[in-house]
Design a protein around this motif. Structure first.
Motif, short mmCIF file in Angstrom:
data_model
loop_
_atom_site.label_atom_id
_atom_site.label_comp_id
_atom_site.label_asym_id
_atom_site.label_seq_id
_atom_site.Cartn_x
_atom_site.Cartn_y
_atom_site.Cartn_z
N ASN A 78 0.86 -1.18 0.00
CA ASN A 78 0.00 0.00 0.00
C ASN A 78 0.90 1.24 0.00
OD1 ASN A 78 0.86 0.44 2.70
ND2 ASN A 78 -0.79 -0.89 3.46
N GLN A 79 0.31 2.41 0.06
CA GLN A 79 1.11 3.64 -0.05
C GLN A 79 2.16 3.73 1.07
OE1 GLN A 79 1.09 5.67 -2.56
NE2 GLN A 79 2.57 7.11 -1.70
N LYS A 80 1.75 3.39 2.28
CA LYS A 80 2.66 3.51 3.44
C LYS A 80 3.86 2.57 3.29
CE LYS A 80 2.54 3.08 8.51
NZ LYS A 80 3.26 1.81 8.68
N THR A 81 3.58 1.28 2.99
CA THR A 81 4.69 0.30 2.92
C THR A 81 5.56 0.56 1.69
OG1 THR A 81 3.21 -1.29 1.80
CG2 THR A 81 3.49 -1.52 4.19
N MET A 82 4.93 1.02 0.59
CA MET A 82 5.73 1.33 -0.61
C MET A 82 6.69 2.49 -0.33
SD MET A 82 4.48 2.68 -4.35
CE MET A 82 4.40 4.40 -3.81
N GLU A 83 6.19 3.54 0.31
CA GLU A 83 7.05 4.70 0.61
C GLU A 83 8.20 4.31 1.54
OE1 GLU A 83 4.69 7.90 2.14
OE2 GLU A 83 4.04 8.54 0.15
N GLU A 84 7.88 3.52 2.56
CA GLU A 84 8.91 3.10 3.51
C GLU A 84 10.00 2.29 2.80
OE1 GLU A 84 9.28 0.41 7.57
OE2 GLU A 84 7.28 1.11 6.97
N ALA A 85 9.58 1.40 1.91
CA ALA A 85 10.54 0.57 1.18
C ALA A 85 11.40 1.42 0.25
CB ALA A 85 9.80 -0.51 0.38
N LEU A 86 10.78 2.35 -0.47
CA LEU A 86 11.53 3.15 -1.43
C LEU A 86 12.55 4.05 -0.75
CD1 LEU A 86 8.87 3.98 -4.16
CD2 LEU A 86 10.95 2.62 -4.44
N LYS A 87 12.22 4.56 0.45
CA LYS A 87 13.20 5.37 1.20
C LYS A 87 14.46 4.56 1.47
CE LYS A 87 10.29 8.71 3.61
NZ LYS A 87 9.28 8.69 4.67
N LYS A 88 14.25 3.29 1.84
CA LYS A 88 15.40 2.44 2.17
C LYS A 88 16.15 2.01 0.91
CE LYS A 88 13.70 1.00 6.64
NZ LYS A 88 13.10 -0.03 7.48
N VAL A 89 15.41 1.75 -0.17
CA VAL A 89 16.06 1.36 -1.44
C VAL A 89 16.98 2.49 -1.91
CG1 VAL A 89 15.62 0.99 -3.91
CG2 VAL A 89 14.29 -0.27 -2.21
N ASP A 90 16.50 3.72 -1.75
CA ASP A 90 17.25 4.88 -2.22
C ASP A 90 18.62 4.99 -1.55
OD1 ASP A 90 16.84 6.83 -4.15
OD2 ASP A 90 16.71 8.40 -2.62
N LYS A 91 18.74 4.44 -0.35
CA LYS A 91 20.01 4.54 0.39
C LYS A 91 20.89 3.32 0.19
CE LYS A 91 18.37 7.52 4.19
NZ LYS A 91 16.92 7.53 4.16
N MET A 92 20.43 2.33 -0.59
CA MET A 92 21.20 1.09 -0.73
C MET A 92 22.47 1.31 -1.55
SD MET A 92 18.41 -1.93 -1.25
CE MET A 92 17.39 -2.48 0.14
N GLU A 93 23.59 0.88 -1.01
CA GLU A 93 24.88 0.96 -1.71
C GLU A 93 25.49 -0.44 -1.76
OE1 GLU A 93 25.95 3.52 -3.21
OE2 GLU A 93 24.69 5.11 -2.36
N ALA A 94 26.53 -0.58 -2.59
CA ALA A 94 27.25 -1.87 -2.69
C ALA A 94 28.27 -1.93 -1.55
CB ALA A 94 27.92 -1.97 -4.05
N ASP A 95 27.77 -2.10 -0.32
CA ASP A 95 28.65 -1.94 0.85
C ASP A 95 28.54 -3.11 1.83
OD1 ASP A 95 26.10 -1.53 1.73
OD2 ASP A 95 26.40 0.51 2.45
#
Length: 783
Positions: A346-363
Motif C-alpha cells: 500500500n502507499q505507506k509500505t511502498m514509501e517506507e521501502a523506497l526510502k530504504k532502497v534509495d540509500k542502498m549501496e554496494a557496501d
C-alpha cells in the motif's frame, strides 16, 4: 595478505605460453557448436607446465578435446576424474607430455586446462569443442555468449574452497590474441545478427538468406564477453529434430539409439495473457556485494550495477498491483530485509521501502546468497498469494551448486526469476536458479538497460502459474520412448521448452510420431500438439545426442547431491561417470585426459609452472588498488579461492569493478550524482493506488511550473484525475520507446481512473496535449 601475488608473473614480464585463441561458431537453428583452438609456445629454456583457467557457458556440453604437438596429434579420452588426474601426474613424472581438462567441483561454468611438459622451443595447439542450446531473449533473439570474463567467485566462510586464487594484471598485458567467426543456418531466414563487439558485415551465403557468416572485427582485445544475438524470421515455430544413433554404439544405449530434440512454444489464450494477476507475494533479493559498485558497461554514462538495480526496484514497486504482498532483502557477507516479514502493498509500505532502497549501496562485502535464501524459505507462504522471488546478482559465488540445490528443494512453494548483471555473471548460477525455480533467467550486459528485461519477467510472474504439465507420446508400434529431460515445471507464453527423448526399437510401417503437451492454466485445461517425422535429420553429427547426454548428466548430478547422505549417493555418481565416458561429454566427476605416449625421449629438467592470465573485470595490484582499464585480465594461482574485490569491501576499500578503486574528485568531494532520468522522476511520484497528485513535484517532472499545470484543468475535474491523465499523456507522448518499462504501472493508473468514473476524460486529454505539446489520442491511453 595479497601483496605477494597480484599480477606477479606478467608484471615481471615473464613469458606466458598462450599465444592465440581462435574460435569458430556454427549455429544451426537454436543449437551452437563451438570449436576453440588455443595455441601455446614455450619460449623459455626450461620445460613448462601451463595452467589455464577459463569460463564456459554453464550448460555447455564439452564433447571433444585434442592436442597437436609438432606433428603428433593426440585425442583425449573421458575418464573418471581421479583416474585422469593420476594418469596426468604419472605422465609428467615419467617425462611424457600430457593434457588435462576438468570442470570445477563448485561451478559447472569454470574449467581448468593443464598443459604438461611443454619442452623448450616447442609449440602446442589445443582444440576444444562444445555444443550448447541458445536461450531465447525477451525480443526473440537467440543469445550466444563467449565468456572472456571470469569474475572471481566469492567463497562463503566455512565452505569447501577450490584450489584457485584469483589475481590480475592490466588488460594491455594480455599476451594472446583472439579471432572469432560464426556460421548461421536455419530453416527460416536470418534477419540480423547483433553484438556488443564490433562485427564485420553479415554475409549471406544463399538467396533465401537462411545461411550466413559473420566475423568479429579485427583488433578485439577480448576485454569483455563476446555476445551475439541472432534473429530469425518467424522464430516461434515448434520443431523436432530426430538424430540417428552412433553406428559403433550398442542399440538400447543412449548413443546407440535415435534421440529427438523437441522445441515447444506453448501458446496461451489471449484472455489469459492480457489479464494481470492481482495477487502474489513478491520477494526481491538484491546483491550489495562490493563488486556491484562496478559500471553496467564500458560506456561513459557512469551507471553502476547497484544504481541500475535501485532504479529497477523503483519501477517494480510502482508496478506491483494493490492487494499483493512484498519484501526486499539485500545481501553481501551478511543480509538485511526491509520488513521482518512480507507486508501488504500500500502507499505507506511502498514509501517506507523506497526510502530504504534509495540509500542502498554496494557496501555489504562478499556474496553470501545462501543464508538470505534460507531465511526467505523459512517464512510461511501467505494463502492465495503465490510467492515470486526476484534475484539480482553479478553472480560471483563459489557455492553455485549448493545454492541451486536449495532453490530446487523449495521449487514447490515459489517461482524464481533471476538476473545476471554485468560482465562475467555466472551462467550456471543465473540459469540454474530460474530453471530449478520454475521461473525465467535474464542477462543484462553491455549497453542493455536492466529495466525492460526485468519488467518482462514481472509480466511472466503476473501470469498465472501453469500447473499439471504432462508430456505424452504417440509412436508407432514397436517404438518405445525414454525421457532424457527432467519434467517441464514452468511454461510461459512465447518461451521455448526443450525436451529430449530416446527412441528404442524399430517400426515396420508408420514413420511419424506425435507429442502432446497438456497443462492447466487459470483453471482451463489446454494442450499443444506437434507431429513430426521419425526419419533422422541429415548432417547433425551427434549434436543432439551430446546435448541430451548433458541434460541427463546434469539431472543425475543434482540427484546425486541430494542423496549424498544416503547410501545410494554413489549409484548416481557411477551412472554419471558411465554416461559421461560413453557419450564423451564432460561432467563434474570426469575429466578429459590426453597423454603423448609417442615421444620416446623423456623431457629433461625441472618443470616450471606458469599460470595463464584470463580476462576479467577486476583490477588490483600489490597492496594498493589502482584505477585500471576495464576488462583487466586475471591470473590463476594455486591457493584458496577468494574474491579480493568483495574482500576489500570488507576492509572498507571501495573497489569499482572494472575501473579499480572509486576515487573522489580533485577537490576531495565525491562526484555529483547525475540528474535523475525524467521517466524515473515521473514514475517515482506515482502513488501505490496508481494515481498521481497535482503538486509542484509533478509540474517539475513534466518540465512546467505549478501555474502552467493547474491553469488548463477543466473546472469540473478532480485534481488527481487531471494529474493522472497528464502523466499518462506525457508517457504516451514522449516515452513510447520505453513502453515496456512503464506499461504495467500505466495499466494500474488506468484501472484507478476507471474506478473514479471520471467525466470529461476526452477534454482532459485534449487540454493535456495542448499543455505538453504532444498529440495523444484518448483511445491510446486505454481509458
Amino acid at each position: 595478505m595479497m601483496a605477494n601475488c597480484c599480477g606477479l608473473l606478467t608484471s615481471q614480464k615473464e613469458p606466458v605460453p598462450l599465444k592465440s585463441v581462435e574460435v569458430e561458431l556454427e549455429v544451426r537453428d537454436h543449437v551452437a557448436t563451438v570449436v576453440s583452438t588455443l595455441n601455446y609456445e614455450n619460449k623459455e629454456d626450461k620445460p613448462l607446465e601451463a595452467v589455464f583457467v577459463f569460463p564456459l557457458p554453464g550448460d555447455a556440453a564439452v564433447c571433444h578435446f585434442s592436442a597437436k604437438i609438432g606433428q603428433t596429434h593426440i585425442v583425449a579420452e573421458v575418464k573418471e576424474k581421479q583416474e585422469a588426474r593420476e594418469e596426468y601426474d604419472d605422465a609428467l613424472s615419467s617425462g611424457q607430455q600430457a593434457f588435462l581438462l576438468e570442470e570445477s567441483e563448485q561451478s559447472p561454468d569454470i574449467f581448468s586446462l593443464s598443459v604438461g611438459s611443454l619442452p623448450p622451443g616447442e609449440s602446442a595447439s589445443i582444440r576444444l569443442e562444445y555444443v550448447i542450446e541458445l536461450a531465447v531473449q525477451a525480443d526473440e533473439g537467440l543469445r550466444f555468449c563467449l565468456p572472456a570474463v571470469l569474475n572471481p567467485r566469492y567463497q562463503p566462510q566455512g565452505s569447501e574452497g577450490g584450489n584457485i586464487q584469483v589475481t590480475s594484471v592490466p588488460a594491455s598485458l594480455v599476451p594472446y590474441s583472439l579471432s572469432f567467426s560464426a556460421r548461421v543456418s536455419s530453416p527460416r531466414p536470418v534477419s540480423k545478427v547483433e553484438s556488443n563487439c564490433p562485427l564485420d558485415p553479415l554475409q549471406y551465403l544463399n538467396t533465401e538468406q537462411t545461411r550466413a557468416t559473420v566475423k568479429l572485427a579485427a583488433g578485439h582485445k577480448f576485454d569483455r564477453d563476446v555476445e551475439l544475438l541472432i534473429y530469425y524470421k518467424d522464430a516461434h515455430q515448434p520443431t523436432a529434430v530426430v538424430e540417428a544413433g552412433q553406428a559403433s554404439s550398442k542399440p538400447g544405449t543412449l548413443m546407440g539409439d535415435p534421440v529427438v530434440m523437441l522445441s515447444l512454444y506453448p501458446e496461451f489464450p489471449q484472455a489469459v495473457t492480457s489479464s494481470v494477476a492481482s495477487c502474489g507475494e513478491f520477494v526481491f533479493l538484491l546483491d550489495r556485494s562490493g563488486s556491484m559498485d562496478g559500471p553496467m558497461n564500458n560506456s561513459d554514462n557512469h551507471q553502476t550495477c547497484i544504481g541500475s538495480a535501485r532504479d529497477t526496484l523503483l519501477l517494480l514497486l510502482k508496478s506491483v498491483p494493490l492487494g499483493c504482498y512484498f519484501n526486499i532483502y539485500s545481501f553481501g557477507s551478511s543480509y538485511e530485509h526491509i520488513f521482518p516479514k512480507s507486508v501488504e502493498y500500500n502507499q505507506k509500505t511502498m514509501e517506507e521501502a523506497l526510502k530504504k532502497v534509495d540509500k542502498m549501496e554496494a557496501d555489504l562485502g562478499g556474496t553470501e546468497i545462501l543464508e538470505p535464501l534460507k531465511h526467505i524459505y523459512s517464512q510461511p507462504c501467505i494463502p492465495n498469494q503465490p510467492r515470486q522471488l526476484f534475484v539480482f546478482t553479478d553472480g560471483e559465488v563459489g557455492n553455485t551448486k549448493e545454492v541451486i540445490n536449495l532453490v530446487k528443494h523449495n521449487s514447490g512453494s515459489h517461482r524464481c526469476f533471476s538476473f545476471g548483471i554485468g560482465e562475467g555473471a555466472s551462467s550456471a548460477l543465473i540459469n540454474g536458479l530460474a530453471k530449478e525455480g520454475g521461473g525465467h533467467a535474464q542477462f543484462i550486459t553491455g549497453t542493455d538497460r536492466m529495466q525492460p528485461k526485468v519488467m518482462q519477467s514481472l509480466r511472466f510472474a503476473l501470469q498465472p502459474a501453469v500447473v499439471d504439465i504432462s508430456v505424452t507420446w504417440d509412436l508407432p508400434k514397436g517404438v518405445s520412448v525414454t525421457a532424457l529431460s527432467p519434467p517441464i515445471t514452468a511454461v510461459f507464453q512465447g518461451q521455448r521448452s526443450l525436451v529430449y527423448a530416446q527412441f528404442t526399437g524399430q517400426s515396420s510401417e508408420a514413420s511419424e510420431g506425435c507429442v502432446t503437451v497438456k497443462y492447466s492454466l487459470a483453471g482451463h485445461p489446454s494442450q499443444n500438439q506437434l507431429h513430426f517425422s521419425l526419419r533422422p535429420a541429415e548432417d547433425t553429427g551427434l549434436t543432439v545426442h551430446r546435448l541430451a547426454a548433458r541434460t541427463l548428466i546434469r539431472s543425475l548430478e543434482m540427484e546425486e547431491r541430494e542423496c549424498e547422505e544416503e547410501e545410494d549417493g554413489g549409484v548416481k555418481k557411477k551412472k554419471v561417470v558411465e554416461l559421461s565416458v560413453q557419450s564423451g561429454v564432460s561432467s563434474a566427476f570426469t575429466a578429459f585426459i590426453a597423454v603423448n605416449k609417442g615421444n620416446s625421449e623423456a623431457i629433461q629438467g625441472p618443470l616450471v609452472r606458469r599460470n595463464v592470465p584470463t580476462p576479467m573485470m577486476m583490477a588490483c595490484c600489490m597492496s594498493q588498488c589502482l584505477p585500471m582499464s576495464p576488462g583487466a585480465p586475471m591470473l590463476m594461482m594455486d591457493c584458496g579461492l577468494e574474491s579480493y574485490a568483495d574482500e576489500m569491501d570488507d576492509m572498507d576499500i571501495s573497489v569499482n569493478s572494472g575501473f579499480g578503486a572509486s576515487w573522489s574528485s580533485s577537490d576531495g568531494h565525491l562526484p555529483k550524482q547525475p540528474p535523475r532520468d525524467p521517466l524515473l522522476q515521473l514514475v517515482s511520484l506515482q502513488k501505490a493506488s496508481g494515481c498521481w497528485v497535482l503538486d509542484p513535484d509533478l509540474a517539475a517532472a513534466l518540465g512546467k511550473t505549478s501555474e502552467e499545470v493547474e491553469m488548463p484543468k477543466p473546472a469540473s475535474v478532480n485534481q488527481d484525475v487531471w494529474a493522472t491523465i497528464l502523466a499518462l499523456t506525457w508517457l504516451h507522448g514522449f516515452k513510447m520507446d520505453a513502453q515496456e518499462e512503464w506499461e504495467l504501472l500505466a495499466m494500474k493508473a488506468v484501472s484507478w481512473l476507471r474506478a473514479q468514473k471520471a467525466s470529461c476524460v476526452k477534454e482532459c486529454v485534449e487540454a493535456g496535449n495542448a499543455l505538453l505539446g504532444c498529440n495523444v489520442q484518448k483511445d491510446a491511453l486505454g481509458i
